[in-house]
Write a protein that holds these residues in place. Structure first.
Motif, PDB file in Angstrom:
ATOM      1  N   THR A 101       0.863  -1.171   0.000  1.00 42.55           N
ATOM      2  CA  THR A 101       0.000   0.000   0.000  1.00 42.55           C
ATOM      3  C   THR A 101       0.903   1.226   0.000  1.00 42.55           C
ATOM      4  OG1 THR A 101      -1.529  -1.312   1.333  1.00 42.55           O
ATOM      5  CG2 THR A 101      -1.892   1.044   1.308  1.00 42.55           C
ATOM      6  N   SER A 102       0.590   2.201  -0.853  1.00 43.27           N
ATOM      7  CA  SER A 102       1.462   3.370  -0.963  1.00 43.27           C
ATOM      8  C   SER A 102       1.435   4.187   0.330  1.00 43.27           C
ATOM      9  CB  SER A 102       1.015   4.250  -2.127  1.00 43.27           C
ATOM     10  OG  SER A 102      -0.231   4.835  -1.835  1.00 43.27           O
ATOM     11  N   ALA A 103       2.396   5.098   0.445  1.00 43.36           N
ATOM     12  CA  ALA A 103       2.479   5.948   1.632  1.00 43.36           C
ATOM     13  C   ALA A 103       1.160   6.683   1.864  1.00 43.36           C
ATOM     14  CB  ALA A 103       3.638   6.938   1.480  1.00 43.36           C
ATOM     15  N   VAL A 104       0.651   7.325   0.823  1.00 47.17           N
ATOM     16  CA  VAL A 104      -0.557   8.139   1.013  1.00 47.17           C
ATOM     17  C   VAL A 104      -1.755   7.250   1.361  1.00 47.17           C
ATOM     18  CG1 VAL A 104      -1.203   8.241  -1.456  1.00 47.17           C
ATOM     19  CG2 VAL A 104      -1.892  10.074   0.109  1.00 47.17           C
ATOM     20  N   GLU A 105      -1.817   6.044   0.787  1.00 45.09           N
ATOM     21  CA  GLU A 105      -2.921   5.134   1.126  1.00 45.09           C
ATOM     22  C   GLU A 105      -2.806   4.638   2.561  1.00 45.09           C
ATOM     23  OE1 GLU A 105      -3.770   3.379  -3.353  1.00 45.09           O
ATOM     24  OE2 GLU A 105      -2.365   2.378  -2.028  1.00 45.09           O
ATOM     25  N   ASN A 106      -1.588   4.412   3.027  1.00 41.85           N
ATOM     26  CA  ASN A 106      -1.400   4.056   4.435  1.00 41.85           C
ATOM     27  C   ASN A 106      -1.935   5.158   5.343  1.00 41.85           C
ATOM     28  OD1 ASN A 106       0.205   1.558   5.506  1.00 41.85           O
ATOM     29  ND2 ASN A 106       1.121   2.004   3.500  1.00 41.85           N
ATOM     30  N   ALA A 123      -6.883  14.457   0.265  1.00 41.70           N
ATOM     31  CA  ALA A 123      -6.384  15.798   0.589  1.00 41.70           C
ATOM     32  C   ALA A 123      -5.804  15.838   2.000  1.00 41.70           C
ATOM     33  CB  ALA A 123      -7.520  16.820   0.442  1.00 41.70           C
ATOM     34  N   ARG A 124      -6.516  15.222   2.944  1.00 42.55           N
ATOM     35  CA  ARG A 124      -6.035  15.257   4.334  1.00 42.55           C
ATOM     36  C   ARG A 124      -4.786  14.407   4.507  1.00 42.55           C
ATOM     37  NH1 ARG A 124     -11.327  14.542   7.979  1.00 42.55           N
ATOM     38  NH2 ARG A 124      -9.751  14.065   9.563  1.00 42.55           N
ATOM     39  N   ALA A 125      -4.730  13.280   3.792  1.00 43.26           N
ATOM     40  CA  ALA A 125      -3.544  12.419   3.894  1.00 43.26           C
ATOM     41  C   ALA A 125      -2.321  13.134   3.322  1.00 43.26           C
ATOM     42  CB  ALA A 125      -3.783  11.099   3.167  1.00 43.26           C
ATOM     43  N   LEU A 126      -2.497  13.838   2.212  1.00 42.75           N
ATOM     44  CA  LEU A 126      -1.372  14.569   1.622  1.00 42.75           C
ATOM     45  C   LEU A 126      -0.913  15.697   2.547  1.00 42.75           C
ATOM     46  CD1 LEU A 126      -2.410  14.636  -2.143  1.00 42.75           C
ATOM     47  CD2 LEU A 126      -0.486  13.380  -1.125  1.00 42.75           C
ATOM     48  N   ALA A 127      -1.873  16.365   3.182  1.00 50.70           N
ATOM     49  CA  ALA A 127      -1.506  17.434   4.122  1.00 50.70           C
ATOM     50  C   ALA A 127      -0.716  16.868   5.305  1.00 50.70           C
ATOM     51  CB  ALA A 127      -2.765  18.157   4.614  1.00 50.70           C
ATOM     52  N   ALA A 128      -1.121  15.700   5.778  1.00 52.28           N
ATOM     53  CA  ALA A 128      -0.399  15.080   6.900  1.00 52.28           C
ATOM     54  C   ALA A 128       1.006  14.667   6.469  1.00 52.28           C
ATOM     55  CB  ALA A 128      -1.182  13.872   7.429  1.00 52.28           C
ATOM     56  N   LEU A 129       1.141  14.139   5.254  1.00 53.46           N
ATOM     57  CA  LEU A 129       2.477  13.788   4.758  1.00 53.46           C
ATOM     58  C   LEU A 129       3.331  15.037   4.587  1.00 53.46           C
ATOM     59  CD1 LEU A 129       1.743  11.004   2.114  1.00 53.46           C
ATOM     60  CD2 LEU A 129       3.102  10.770   4.203  1.00 53.46           C
ATOM     61  N   HIS A 130       2.703  16.111   4.178  1.00 59.66           N
ATOM     62  CA  HIS A 130       3.416  17.373   4.067  1.00 59.66           C
ATOM     63  C   HIS A 130       3.948  17.809   5.437  1.00 59.66           C
ATOM     64  CE1 HIS A 130       4.555  21.151   2.267  1.00 59.66           C
ATOM     65  NE2 HIS A 130       3.969  21.788   3.259  1.00 59.66           N
ATOM     66  N   ALA A 131       3.124  17.643   6.457  1.00 57.75           N
ATOM     67  CA  ALA A 131       3.516  18.055   7.816  1.00 57.75           C
ATOM     68  C   ALA A 131       4.702  17.245   8.337  1.00 57.75           C
ATOM     69  CB  ALA A 131       2.327  17.917   8.771  1.00 57.75           C
ATOM     70  N   THR A 132       4.870  16.024   7.844  1.00 58.17           N
ATOM     71  CA  THR A 132       6.027  15.229   8.282  1.00 58.17           C
ATOM     72  C   THR A 132       7.141  15.242   7.242  1.00 58.17           C
ATOM     73  OG1 THR A 132       5.125  13.137   7.410  1.00 58.17           O
ATOM     74  CG2 THR A 132       4.575  13.710   9.678  1.00 58.17           C
ATOM     75  N   GLY A 133       7.013  16.121   6.241  1.00 53.66           N
ATOM     76  CA  GLY A 133       8.092  16.314   5.275  1.00 53.66           C
ATOM     77  C   GLY A 133       8.203  15.209   4.242  1.00 53.66           C
ATOM     78  N   LEU A 134       7.107  14.523   3.964  1.00 50.96           N
ATOM     79  CA  LEU A 134       7.207  13.387   3.060  1.00 50.96           C
ATOM     80  C   LEU A 134       6.248  13.460   1.871  1.00 50.96           C
ATOM     81  CD1 LEU A 134       9.305  11.183   3.516  1.00 50.96           C
ATOM     82  CD2 LEU A 134       7.408   9.617   3.916  1.00 50.96           C
ATOM     83  N   ALA A 135       5.744  14.650   1.587  1.00 50.88           N
ATOM     84  CA  ALA A 135       4.767  14.796   0.502  1.00 50.88           C
ATOM     85  C   ALA A 135       5.314  14.274  -0.826  1.00 50.88           C
ATOM     86  CB  ALA A 135       4.347  16.259   0.374  1.00 50.88           C
ATOM     87  N   ALA A 136       6.621  14.455  -1.054  1.00 52.43           N
ATOM     88  CA  ALA A 136       7.212  14.054  -2.334  1.00 52.43           C
ATOM     89  C   ALA A 136       7.290  12.535  -2.500  1.00 52.43           C
ATOM     90  CB  ALA A 136       8.611  14.656  -2.466  1.00 52.43           C
ATOM     91  N   ARG A 137       7.068  11.804  -1.436  1.00 54.50           N
ATOM     92  CA  ARG A 137       7.154  10.335  -1.510  1.00 54.50           C
ATOM     93  C   ARG A 137       5.783   9.678  -1.388  1.00 54.50           C
ATOM     94  NH1 ARG A 137      11.516  11.850  -2.410  1.00 54.50           N
ATOM     95  NH2 ARG A 137      13.559  11.114  -1.670  1.00 54.50           N
ATOM     96  N   ALA A 138       4.716  10.445  -1.622  1.00 51.62           N
ATOM     97  CA  ALA A 138       3.357   9.953  -1.353  1.00 51.62           C
ATOM     98  C   ALA A 138       3.026   8.649  -2.067  1.00 51.62           C
ATOM     99  CB  ALA A 138       2.330  11.023  -1.730  1.00 51.62           C
ATOM    100  N   GLU A 139       3.548   8.471  -3.281  1.00 52.42           N
ATOM    101  CA  GLU A 139       3.180   7.279  -4.060  1.00 52.42           C
ATOM    102  C   GLU A 139       4.143   6.119  -3.838  1.00 52.42           C
ATOM    103  OE1 GLU A 139       0.342   7.174  -5.455  1.00 52.42           O
ATOM    104  OE2 GLU A 139      -0.091   9.333  -5.256  1.00 52.42           O
TER     105      GLU A 139
END
Ligand code: ADP
Ligand code: MG
Length: 247
Positions: A101-106, A123-139
């Protein structure tokens, strides 16, 4: 001060045949909104048992526990599951991500359980990944991420429901010291920037120094409760001091 956690005379006994282990023996503690608590103590002192009860993953044998004003020691299993999903985020030593399962799906998973529509979930999952500095690795899949990156995904997943309380059991236990400091920087930013209350188990004294308060367990009892003097700040906390933590 408003309390996220109030625990009174909390005890836990494990009985296995003839053997009876008193894992917790009459714990009394309050954790205020915005606290960053480190729980320390030798192996077997009851740290994980206590955290699991705080996280509604386990029930006390006796005593009371109020989570965010709710008396969870009296709740049915169904209500407990709802409280857990709405009020709590968990981070574990071994990340506990779904492998295929991808990062954003997790990160979306807790929102799936609480019935948030698909677009809002993403949208909320991407925002949370952004907050932990990992938005670029979402997939990316977990196997394509370093340990530190996987822990960032796990922290994002823990945050996505905007919990009152973040619980972490040895969150840096599988990470090298540089990556551990980065993870502590994220936790400090969430704590001071977003006001998220954190309770973290660690057996490493230098990691505990990033918290604001240290509880020490010994043989199932709370034997010390002290503020952290000479608190450590993660480097990016110092750099970002005064800035929007999500910026
Ligand atoms: P720590 O996290 O501080 O190492 P734990 O909370 O895991 O300590 O364990 C506290 C005590 O309870 C230990 O003696 C341990 O062996 C016992 N214990 C923990 N979980 C269980 C269980 N599920 N069944 C029986 N005994 C347990
Ligand atoms: Mg433990």
């Amino acid at each position: 001060m408003e309390a996220v956690i109030v625990v009174e005379q909390l005890s836990k006994v494990y009985e296995m045949g003839e053997v009876r282990v008193e894992a917790l023996r009459g714990i009394d503690v309050r954790v205020a909104v915005g606290d960053f608590v480190a729980i320390m103590g030798a192996s077997g002192s009851g740290k994980s048992t206590f955290l699991n009860i705080l996280g509604c993953l386990d029930r006390p044998s006796s005593g009371r526990y109020w989570l965010d004003g709710l008396d969870v020691s009296q709740m049915s299993s169904d209500h407990l599951a709802v409280a857990r999903n709405k009020k709590l985020g968990f981070v574990f030593q071994s990340f506990h991500l779904l492998a295929r399962t991808s990062a954003v799906e997790n990160v979306e998973l807790p929102l799936l359980y609480s019935g948030v529509p698909r677009r809002a979930r993403r949208a909320r999952a991407l925002a949370a990944l952004h907050a932990t500095g990992l938005a670029a690795r979402a997939e990316h899949y977990p196997s394509q991420l370093s340990g530190g990156q996987q822990q960032r995904v796990a922290i994002a997943r823990a945050l996505v429901n905007a919990p009152a309380l973040l619980l972490a059991d040895e969150p840096t236990g599988n990470l090298d010291s540089q990556t551990s400091v980065e993870i502590m920087g994220i936790l400090q930013r969430l704590n001071t920037g977003q006001g998220i209350t954190i309770v973290m188990v660690t057996h490493e004294a230098d990691i505990a120094q990033y918290a604001t308060r240290i509880l020490v367990f010994q043989d199932g009892q709370l034997v010390d409760d002290r503020p952290v003097d000479d608190r450590r700040l993660a480097p990016d906390m110092e750099a970002r001091h005064g800035q929007n933590p999500l910026g």
